[in-house]
Design a protein around this motif. Sequence first.
Motif, PDB file in Angstrom:
ATOM      1  N   ASN A   1      -8.755   8.220   4.845  1.00 51.89           N
ATOM      2  CA  ASN A   1      -8.576   7.346   3.667  1.00 51.89           C
ATOM      3  C   ASN A   1      -9.832   6.561   3.311  1.00 51.89           C
ATOM      4  N   TRP A   2     -10.741   6.356   4.291  1.00 50.63           N
ATOM      5  CA  TRP A   2     -11.896   5.471   4.062  1.00 50.63           C
ATOM      6  C   TRP A   2     -12.863   6.115   3.066  1.00 50.63           C
ATOM      7  N   GLN A   3     -13.238   5.376   2.021  1.00 53.42           N
ATOM      8  CA  GLN A   3     -14.156   5.901   0.997  1.00 53.42           C
ATOM      9  C   GLN A   3     -15.247   4.886   0.684  1.00 53.42           C
ATOM     10  N   LEU A   4     -16.476   5.358   0.593  1.00 54.22           N
ATOM     11  CA  LEU A   4     -17.611   4.495   0.274  1.00 54.22           C
ATOM     12  C   LEU A   4     -17.634   4.168  -1.210  1.00 54.22           C
ATOM     13  N   ASP A   5     -17.855   2.900  -1.514  1.00 55.51           N
ATOM     14  CA  ASP A   5     -18.053   2.475  -2.905  1.00 55.51           C
ATOM     15  C   ASP A   5     -19.540   2.378  -3.206  1.00 55.51           C
TER      16      ASP A   5
ATOM     17  N   PHE B   1       0.833  -1.207   0.000  1.00 56.34           N
ATOM     18  CA  PHE B   1       0.000   0.000   0.000  1.00 56.34           C
ATOM     19  C   PHE B   1       0.866   1.255   0.000  1.00 56.34           C
ATOM     20  N   ASP B   2       0.292   2.345  -0.535  1.00 57.82           N
ATOM     21  CA  ASP B   2       0.914   3.654  -0.338  1.00 57.82           C
ATOM     22  C   ASP B   2       0.232   4.335   0.844  1.00 57.82           C
ATOM     23  N   LYS B   3       0.624   5.588   1.109  1.00 58.28           N
ATOM     24  CA  LYS B   3       0.136   6.265   2.319  1.00 58.28           C
ATOM     25  C   LYS B   3      -1.365   6.527   2.281  1.00 58.28           C
ATOM     26  N   GLY B   4      -1.915   6.636   1.076  1.00 53.77           N
ATOM     27  CA  GLY B   4      -3.350   6.875   0.948  1.00 53.77           C
ATOM     28  C   GLY B   4      -4.192   5.617   1.102  1.00 53.77           C
ATOM     29  N   GLY B   5      -3.531   4.485   1.397  1.00 61.40           N
ATOM     30  CA  GLY B   5      -4.255   3.222   1.548  1.00 61.40           C
ATOM     31  C   GLY B   5      -4.608   2.599   0.210  1.00 61.40           C
ATOM     32  N   ASN B   6      -3.949   3.062  -0.858  1.00 61.12           N
ATOM     33  CA  ASN B   6      -4.201   2.514  -2.197  1.00 61.12           C
ATOM     34  C   ASN B   6      -3.338   1.277  -2.431  1.00 61.12           C
TER      35      ASN B   6
ATOM     36  N   GLN C   1     -11.325  -0.985   8.635  1.00 60.99           N
ATOM     37  CA  GLN C   1     -12.615  -0.348   8.332  1.00 60.99           C
ATOM     38  C   GLN C   1     -12.813   0.939   9.139  1.00 60.99           C
ATOM     39  N   CYS C   2     -11.801   1.294   9.927  1.00 59.32           N
ATOM     40  CA  CYS C   2     -11.856   2.506  10.763  1.00 59.32           C
ATOM     41  C   CYS C   2     -13.010   2.465  11.763  1.00 59.32           C
TER      42      CYS C   2
ATOM     43  N   THR D   1      -9.668  -4.784   3.468  1.00 60.41           N
ATOM     44  CA  THR D   1      -9.469  -4.053   4.719  1.00 60.41           C
ATOM     45  C   THR D   1      -8.708  -4.850   5.768  1.00 60.41           C
ATOM     46  N   THR D   2      -8.655  -6.175   5.609  1.00 54.91           N
ATOM     47  CA  THR D   2      -7.856  -6.978   6.547  1.00 54.91           C
ATOM     48  C   THR D   2      -6.378  -6.620   6.388  1.00 54.91           C
ATOM     49  N   ALA D   3      -5.879  -6.687   5.158  1.00 52.60           N
ATOM     50  CA  ALA D   3      -4.494  -6.308   4.883  1.00 52.60           C
ATOM     51  C   ALA D   3      -4.257  -4.832   5.186  1.00 52.60           C
ATOM     52  N   LEU D   4      -5.234  -4.011   4.852  1.00 53.82           N
ATOM     53  CA  LEU D   4      -5.104  -2.573   5.086  1.00 53.82           C
ATOM     54  C   LEU D   4      -4.972  -2.266   6.582  1.00 53.82           C
TER      55      LEU D   4
END
Length: 499
Positions: A461-465, A20-25, A251-252, A436-439
Amino acid sequence: MKEYIMALDQGTTSSRCIIFDKGGNICSMAQKEYTQIYPVAGWVEHNPMEIWSSQLSVAMEAMAKLGINANDIDSIGITNQRETTIIWDRNTGEPVYNAIVWQCRRTADMIDILKNTPLSDRIRQKTGLIPDAYFSASKIAWILENVEGVREKADRGELLFGTVDTWLIYKLTGGKVHATDYTNASRTMLFDIHKLCWDKEILDYFKIPVNMLPKAYPSSYVYGITDSNVLGGEILIAGVAGDQQAALFGQCCFEPGDVKNTYGTGCFLLMNTGYTAINSKNGLLTTIAAGEKHDVEYALEGSVFVGGASVQWLRDGLRMIKSAGQSLEYATAVEDSNGMYIVPAFAGMGAPYWNPYARGTVVGITRGCSKEHFVRATLESIAYQTDDLITAMQEDAKVPLNSLKVDGGASANDFLMQFQADITGEKVNRPKCIETTALGAAYLAGLATGYYKSREEIKANWQLDTAFCPDISDEHRNGLKKGWKRAVKCALIWAQEGE
């Protein structure tokens, strides 16, 4: 600052590495399935060396895909299948037996004997767990009693025990570190979740020497450094959490009352309860949530033993589908399951039933049932089992559910998510990143090293899909749930021998 964080996600059926990068991507990902071993009906094992080799190979593959080396990685976070038990020789590093997997039911009789002792209630009070073959304690005892020469080695202090996280830390550090985190320790049925220590009374009952056990630390903590020969350089190992606690963090779900469900091999519903350890009256477990310091946070957890594994069964066992993704096509080809219910109790039933002897049941079959109905009923069973847990959790915590955050492989299935919203009567929120487990493991590692400054930075970083909203009437919902309850009764009756 180094650009990336590596998450090692060691699951029940595959090993993965996500960078991942810092943005959680997600910048790079590699995955490798490994062998499932079924020596006897109800027994499940893995080869610990294959777990390690598959995990190492995907880590190297993910780095190669991105064209980076160890110097580009800030730290490693580890998340893992929990309860799975590995014992190895302290001197040689060689496993003395296969890993006994969390799904394995070989120690059910041992647990039945335990349940009839006064220790049963004390285990509940100390560990937050209901005595069950699911957890590590009886698996360790089985290896010590049934593998030739192992008991003698244990008595001489020559053995080490670990859940999968401990095994990976040990291998990554070249055998220098024998450690675990509080979340994994809390799933062994040997750890006092209030005093944060291994419990002597329980260890004595199972005849497990305390010198076999790893030292336990918070999930966000610098555990050690990788041996430079392993990944081509030294990288801090700074985050460790059992898969479900890692997903709660990813999942914050940082506030009391926040809930997530992970749809993996099994399904795991967790609610953050803050600094309060709530004792369930409905068959849920009290467990430690992933955290940064010694101020421990807790969670309520309900487990569905067979979630996505039921779709694998359709694919590999029954050959009804060619891929897991095809289940969506078949499920939406029919209007309903034609009155058929499937209870996939292949390894007993978890919360809120806790019956290790229940077995898979198919009810309501008529001549009009087709393959499509069978596939749809299998997917629906995942949602029904999750709904049972949500109902129990709301009763225990006395907190209403505003929405359900979802993740894991099967959460990508739109039919399943919509049916989950319909049957639960609650909004289901799926984030853009369902890994989100790895994240969560990456976030925990980044917090320990200063890569991330705070939870607030992570939350951004959390965004709804997609949000799935209930779309059936209360009458329809109640009718479907009534049929499910009858089907579960059939699975439980099967377990009543001689009746």
